[in-house]
Each structure stands twice: as C-alpha cells, then as structure tokens.
Design a protein around this motif. Structure first.
Motif, PDB file in Angstrom:
ATOM      1  N   LEU A  91     -12.196   1.432 -10.345  1.00 35.91           N
ATOM      2  CA  LEU A  91     -12.436   2.513 -11.311  1.00 35.91           C
ATOM      3  C   LEU A  91     -12.480   1.986 -12.733  1.00 35.91           C
ATOM      4  O   LEU A  91     -12.667   2.761 -13.674  1.00 35.91           O
ATOM      5  CB  LEU A  91     -11.355   3.584 -11.176  1.00 35.91           C
ATOM      6  N   ASN A  92     -12.280   0.692 -12.908  1.00 35.37           N
ATOM      7  CA  ASN A  92     -12.273   0.024 -14.213  1.00 35.37           C
ATOM      8  C   ASN A  92     -11.178   0.564 -15.129  1.00 35.37           C
ATOM      9  O   ASN A  92     -11.368   0.679 -16.347  1.00 35.37           O
ATOM     10  CB  ASN A  92     -13.642   0.134 -14.894  1.00 35.37           C
ATOM     11  N   LEU A  93     -10.023   0.860 -14.539  1.00 36.74           N
ATOM     12  CA  LEU A  93      -8.859   1.284 -15.314  1.00 36.74           C
ATOM     13  C   LEU A  93      -8.073   0.042 -15.732  1.00 36.74           C
ATOM     14  O   LEU A  93      -8.026  -0.949 -15.000  1.00 36.74           O
ATOM     15  CB  LEU A  93      -7.974   2.205 -14.478  1.00 36.74           C
ATOM     16  N   PRO A  94      -7.434   0.067 -16.893  1.00 36.85           N
ATOM     17  CA  PRO A  94      -6.725  -1.129 -17.393  1.00 36.85           C
ATOM     18  C   PRO A  94      -5.345  -1.298 -16.772  1.00 36.85           C
ATOM     19  O   PRO A  94      -4.337  -1.449 -17.466  1.00 36.85           O
ATOM     20  CB  PRO A  94      -6.629  -0.842 -18.901  1.00 36.85           C
ATOM     21  N   PHE A  95      -5.305  -1.272 -15.456  1.00 31.89           N
ATOM     22  CA  PHE A  95      -4.044  -1.388 -14.725  1.00 31.89           C
ATOM     23  C   PHE A  95      -4.169  -2.415 -13.610  1.00 31.89           C
ATOM     24  O   PHE A  95      -5.258  -2.669 -13.089  1.00 31.89           O
ATOM     25  CB  PHE A  95      -3.651  -0.052 -14.083  1.00 31.89           C
ATOM     26  N   GLY A  96      -3.016  -2.949 -13.214  1.00 39.46           N
ATOM     27  CA  GLY A  96      -2.917  -3.685 -11.973  1.00 39.46           C
ATOM     28  C   GLY A  96      -2.438  -2.740 -10.891  1.00 39.46           C
ATOM     29  O   GLY A  96      -2.583  -1.525 -11.004  1.00 39.46           O
ATOM     30  N   GLY A  97      -1.828  -3.297  -9.837  1.00 39.05           N
ATOM     31  CA  GLY A  97      -1.362  -2.467  -8.740  1.00 39.05           C
ATOM     32  C   GLY A  97       0.123  -2.627  -8.493  1.00 39.05           C
ATOM     33  O   GLY A  97       0.677  -3.734  -8.590  1.00 39.05           O
ATOM     34  N   ALA A  98       0.802  -1.526  -8.181  1.00 43.08           N
ATOM     35  CA  ALA A  98       2.225  -1.546  -7.853  1.00 43.08           C
ATOM     36  C   ALA A  98       2.535  -0.323  -6.999  1.00 43.08           C
ATOM     37  O   ALA A  98       1.736   0.610  -6.909  1.00 43.08           O
ATOM     38  CB  ALA A  98       3.072  -1.557  -9.119  1.00 43.08           C
ATOM     39  N   LYS A  99       3.693  -0.322  -6.394  1.00 48.46           N
ATOM     40  CA  LYS A  99       4.109   0.815  -5.570  1.00 48.46           C
ATOM     41  C   LYS A  99       5.609   0.740  -5.362  1.00 48.46           C
ATOM     42  O   LYS A  99       6.230  -0.335  -5.463  1.00 48.46           O
ATOM     43  CB  LYS A  99       3.411   0.775  -4.209  1.00 48.46           C
ATOM     44  N   GLY A 100       6.207   1.879  -5.050  1.00 57.08           N
ATOM     45  CA  GLY A 100       7.629   1.932  -4.756  1.00 57.08           C
ATOM     46  C   GLY A 100       7.915   2.927  -3.664  1.00 57.08           C
ATOM     47  O   GLY A 100       7.059   3.750  -3.314  1.00 57.08           O
ATOM     48  N   GLY A 101       9.116   2.865  -3.109  1.00 56.35           N
ATOM     49  CA  GLY A 101       9.471   3.816  -2.074  1.00 56.35           C
ATOM     50  C   GLY A 101      10.931   3.735  -1.709  1.00 56.35           C
ATOM     51  O   GLY A 101      11.598   2.716  -1.936  1.00 56.35           O
ATOM     52  N   ILE A 102      11.434   4.828  -1.137  1.00 59.89           N
ATOM     53  CA  ILE A 102      12.795   4.886  -0.613  1.00 59.89           C
ATOM     54  C   ILE A 102      12.713   5.448   0.797  1.00 59.89           C
ATOM     55  O   ILE A 102      12.029   6.441   1.041  1.00 59.89           O
ATOM     56  CB  ILE A 102      13.720   5.760  -1.472  1.00 59.89           C
ATOM     57  N   ARG A 103      13.423   4.817   1.721  1.00 61.20           N
ATOM     58  CA  ARG A 103      13.364   5.222   3.113  1.00 61.20           C
ATOM     59  C   ARG A 103      14.353   6.365   3.370  1.00 61.20           C
ATOM     60  O   ARG A 103      15.525   6.140   3.649  1.00 61.20           O
ATOM     61  CB  ARG A 103      13.679   4.036   4.031  1.00 61.20           C
ATOM     62  N   PHE A 104      13.880   7.583   3.247  1.00 61.90           N
ATOM     63  CA  PHE A 104      14.682   8.752   3.595  1.00 61.90           C
ATOM     64  C   PHE A 104      13.793   9.984   3.577  1.00 61.90           C
ATOM     65  O   PHE A 104      12.686   9.964   3.028  1.00 61.90           O
ATOM     66  CB  PHE A 104      15.872   8.925   2.637  1.00 61.90           C
ATOM     67  N   ASN A 105      14.260  11.038   4.203  1.00 59.72           N
ATOM     68  CA  ASN A 105      13.542  12.310   4.226  1.00 59.72           C
ATOM     69  C   ASN A 105      14.169  13.241   3.193  1.00 59.72           C
ATOM     70  O   ASN A 105      15.268  13.760   3.407  1.00 59.72           O
ATOM     71  CB  ASN A 105      13.629  12.937   5.620  1.00 59.72           C
ATOM     72  N   PRO A 106      13.496  13.479   2.064  1.00 60.97           N
ATOM     73  CA  PRO A 106      14.110  14.293   1.007  1.00 60.97           C
ATOM     74  C   PRO A 106      14.401  15.725   1.439  1.00 60.97           C
ATOM     75  O   PRO A 106      15.273  16.381   0.858  1.00 60.97           O
ATOM     76  CB  PRO A 106      13.066  14.248  -0.121  1.00 60.97           C
ATOM     77  N   GLY A 107      13.705  16.198   2.468  1.00 58.74           N
ATOM     78  CA  GLY A 107      13.943  17.555   2.939  1.00 58.74           C
ATOM     79  C   GLY A 107      15.301  17.749   3.589  1.00 58.74           C
ATOM     80  O   GLY A 107      15.740  18.885   3.779  1.00 58.74           O
ATOM     81  N   GLU A 108      15.969  16.643   3.915  1.00 57.47           N
ATOM     82  CA  GLU A 108      17.275  16.733   4.562  1.00 57.47           C
ATOM     83  C   GLU A 108      18.440  16.610   3.575  1.00 57.47           C
ATOM     84  O   GLU A 108      19.594  16.545   3.995  1.00 57.47           O
ATOM     85  CB  GLU A 108      17.388  15.631   5.626  1.00 57.47           C
ATOM     86  N   TYR A 109      18.113  16.582   2.280  1.00 57.27           N
ATOM     87  CA  TYR A 109      19.145  16.395   1.267  1.00 57.27           C
ATOM     88  C   TYR A 109      19.035  17.479   0.203  1.00 57.27           C
ATOM     89  O   TYR A 109      17.960  18.021  -0.048  1.00 57.27           O
ATOM     90  CB  TYR A 109      19.031  14.999   0.637  1.00 57.27           C
ATOM     91  N   SER A 110      20.155  17.765  -0.447  1.00 55.32           N
ATOM     92  CA  SER A 110      20.164  18.789  -1.492  1.00 55.32           C
ATOM     93  C   SER A 110      19.429  18.291  -2.727  1.00 55.32           C
ATOM     94  O   SER A 110      19.182  17.088  -2.884  1.00 55.32           O
ATOM     95  CB  SER A 110      21.604  19.149  -1.861  1.00 55.32           C
TER      96      SER A 110
END
Length: 427
Positions: free
Chosen positions: A109-128
C-alpha cells in the motif's frame, strides 16, 4: 524473555502453520526480485521476537499468568505496524506470520511502516472488564521497550478501541506525557480517527467491487458468502448488501446460516450483536456442518475470520468465481494452487484487508499533526488508496501472467528490499 535474532536458528527448520505458509509465499516471489533476491533472508527473519509473562491478580484474589507475544518483523521502511490479538489459540508462529504479512501489506500500500504484531493467549470473553484491563496494562508494560518507535499497535481479533485506550494511557503514564501516536484504533475522543473501525471492512468492499468489475461480475446481482461476521466480514457484508448484493451465507465462530434469497444483513448484524452469534437466526436455515459453507452456490466468497481456513481439503468445493481475503492468511499455498487451476480469482489479504492499516496511517498522521480529517475525507482517501493499490497489482499480474498474490508480493517485497539495500548494513 527476549529471543534475539542470533537465537532464531529454529527458523531454518521446516516450518508449518501460518509461518510456514508465509515462507512458501516468499519462496514463490523470489525469482521475480532480480538482484534484490540477495536480501531475501531479511524477509524470512523477524527483527525482534519477544515472549513475555503477563501475571495479574484476578477479581477473586488469585494470581494467573498469561503468555504474551510481540514480533517486530521489519522496520526498513518505518516503525512496525500491526495489531494486538487476544485469542486462546495465539502462538508465536502465528504472531510471526501476521507480523510478516503486515510488512508486505504496508509496503504494497506504500505506507511508511514496517510490519509488527502482538498477542496474548487467552479468551477475553471469560474474564471481567477489570481483569482484561489489568492484562492489557501489564502486557503494555512488558513490551514497552518496542512500543512507539519500533511498533505502533492497533486493534485486532479480540481487541477494540477500549484496549487501545488502556495501552495508550499505560504507555503515557510511563513516559510522563500523553502520546496519542503510540497506538491507533483509539476512541475518537482520545485522538482516534473517524472511519477506523469500518476501515478494514470498507477496504474489502472496495477491492471486491474492483475485482468483480474485472471479471464482469455485477455486484448488485451477485451472490456472496461471508465467513466471519465482525468488524471486517460484517461491515463488508453490510456495504455489499447496500449495493444490492445477496449475502446468501454467513458463518461465524458458532454457526453457519443460509438463505438463497439473501439474508437481511442489517437485521442479522443487530441479532448477532445481541446474541453473540448468528446462531438461531430465524430468517435463515442453519447447519451444524461447518464444511458446508465452502460449497455454497455463490459468485463471491469473503473469508474474514482466521488464517488457514481454505485448505487443500475444501478448496475444490468452492464454487465462487472470486475469493477476497478479508482475514490474514486464510488460504494455504496448496489451496491457492487448487483455486488457480479452477480459474478462481483470489484477491490476497495483503491488498484486500489493508483498509484498516491505511486508516491507521491516517490516524497516526493526524495525531502527529493535531489536525483531524472528516469522515468523508477519510472515506475518499481510503477508497483512492485501495483502488490504486489494487490497480497496480492487477497490472503486474496481467503483465507477468501471475497470480494477484505473487504480484502483490512483488510490489511489497521490492519496496522493502530496496529500502534495505539503500540503507545497507550497520555496523
């Protein structure tokens, strides 16, 4: 724990899953890169990989630990850009692949960014709500060393503007001043951009219309099947429905519903919002066989859920002329070949679902300038960017007689490796 580049020898072993799919895609594009191919290992090795412990105190006073991940794949063209995913199946290979696809997507897309990603292993629907907030804030503190200058996060599966507000606040408290540009996808009242929530789905809609026109498909008369009914699939379905298309099948995490005469999408969206799923929608038939979705009679199919959904096992069942990847990595390389042999046109994820990161770029720029665009301006700029990117990839595809995916990777990889070549190596 931080796993630096020198300790990534396991990347040289045979890879499976999403990361393996990405590596196969890179291998397929290598012959088209000319002299830049000498830098190809740059694309096969993330710049920084982190796994962090995320401990929190639960509402009942107990302590629970979660696994968090952060991958900065490449920053040759700018800070890494990519979302944070909350899901029980999050893994390091998945986050690595998602970060790498972001590198290609942003460059395509010719955006001035590289690539990155993050994550946490859990189901947020099971927590308050309080527990999810504490998980988000602790994770932010653990990956703080890469935020802002190396990685600019955004919402992804399981996260929203709410989590981005918590992330921004945590980061800002640690820095001693408010930093609106550290994250995108924030609430509009906290420096977010109009049109961000709808950006990915709207981008899918734009390229669907562009690709359909190339194939001679009248979208206003087309039958469409959509997998995934959240911000991507749901919004794309809504916009296509408004354009006259018949959405004949929708599949989410719980159910698959059909109506050959076309589903009432606005009503289905409200129903799913209230019930958490399309399951039980009375104006449609329903099946417990999830595989039946892939054989539905349709002109256009939009996989907008998770990666590796279209495989060698079900690709032969697809009856659509056009597949538009709303999700990241939904089609395996083997399935790609099957669809190609069937004459099915696949618009790859790195183009099709780039609307979200494009609007994120608009948000990032607005935050830096403290100058805010209107919803109409955002929509017009997004549409223009998506059309230009698709048009460029389409032209290369026709010129070289290759798939749209390979053409998109040629564009993205060339831009990344040209930057790497010009910057050279330090020291």
């Amino acid at each position: 724990m931080s796993i630096e580049q020198g300790n990534l020898s396991y990347l040289n072993t045979p890879a499976v899953g999403p990361w393996g799919d990405y590596l196969k895609q890179i291998d397929r594009v290598a012959p088209y890169l000319g002299s830049l191919s000498r830098w190809i290992e740059t694309l096969k090795r993330p710049k920084r990989v982190m796994m962090v412990d995320v401990p929190i105190k639960r509402d009942d006073g107990t302590i629970t630990h979660f696994e968090g991940f952060s991958v900065v794949h490449n920053n040759s063209r700018g800070p890494g850009k990519g979302g944070i995913r909350y899901h029980p199946d999050v893994s390091m290979p998945e986050v690595m692949a998602l970060s790498a696809w972001m590198t290609i997507k942003n460059a395509a897309l010719n955006l001035p960014f590289g690539g990155a990603k993050g994550g946490i292993r859990f189901n947020p629907g099971e927590y308050s709500t309080g527990e999810v907030e504490r998980i988000t804030r602790r994770y932010t503190s653990e990956v703080n060393i890469v935020l802002g200058e190396q990685w600019i996060p955004a919402p992804d599966l399981g996260t929203s503007a709410r989590e981005m507000a918590w992330l921004m606040d945590t980061f800002s408290m640690n820095r001693g001043h408010t930093d609106y540009a550290v994250v995108t996808g924030k609430p509009v009242s906290l420096g977010g951009s109009l049109g961000r929530q709808e950006g990915t789905g709207r981008g899918v809609y734009v390229v669907t219309c562009e690709a359909a026109a190339k194939l001679g498909i009248d979208v206003s008369q087309a039958k469409v099947a959509v997998q995934g009914f959240g911000n991507v699939g749901g919004i794309a379905a809504k916009l296509l429905h408004e354009h006259g298309a018949k959405i004949v099948a929708v599949q989410d995490h719980k159910a698959t519903v059909f109506n050959d005469k076309g589903l009432d999408i606005p009503t289905l969206i409200r129903y799913a919002s209230l019930n958490g799923s399309v399951a039980g929608f009375k104006e449609a038939s329903e099946t417990a066989d999830r595989g039946a979705f892939w054989g539905v009679d349709c002109d256009i199919m939009i996989p907008a859920a998770l990666e590796q959904q279209i495989t060698r096992e079900n690709a032969g069942s697809i009856r659509a002329q056009l597949v538009v990847e709303g999700a990241n990595g939904p089609t395996t390389p083997e399935a790609d070949d099957i669809l190609s042999d069937k004459g099915v046109l696949v618009v790859p994820d790195v183009i099709a679902n780039a609307g979200g990161v494009t609007v994120s770029y608009f948000e990032y720029s607005q935050a830096q300038q403290s100058y805010w665009l209107t919803d109409e301006e955002i929509g017009a700029r997004l549409t223009r960017s998506m059309r230009e990117a698709f048009g460029g990839v389409w032209a290369i595809s026709k010129e070289k007689g290759i798939s749209l995916r390979t053409a998109a990777f040629i564009v993205g990889c060339t831009r990344v490796l040209e930057a790497r070549d010009m910057r050279g190596l330090y020291p």
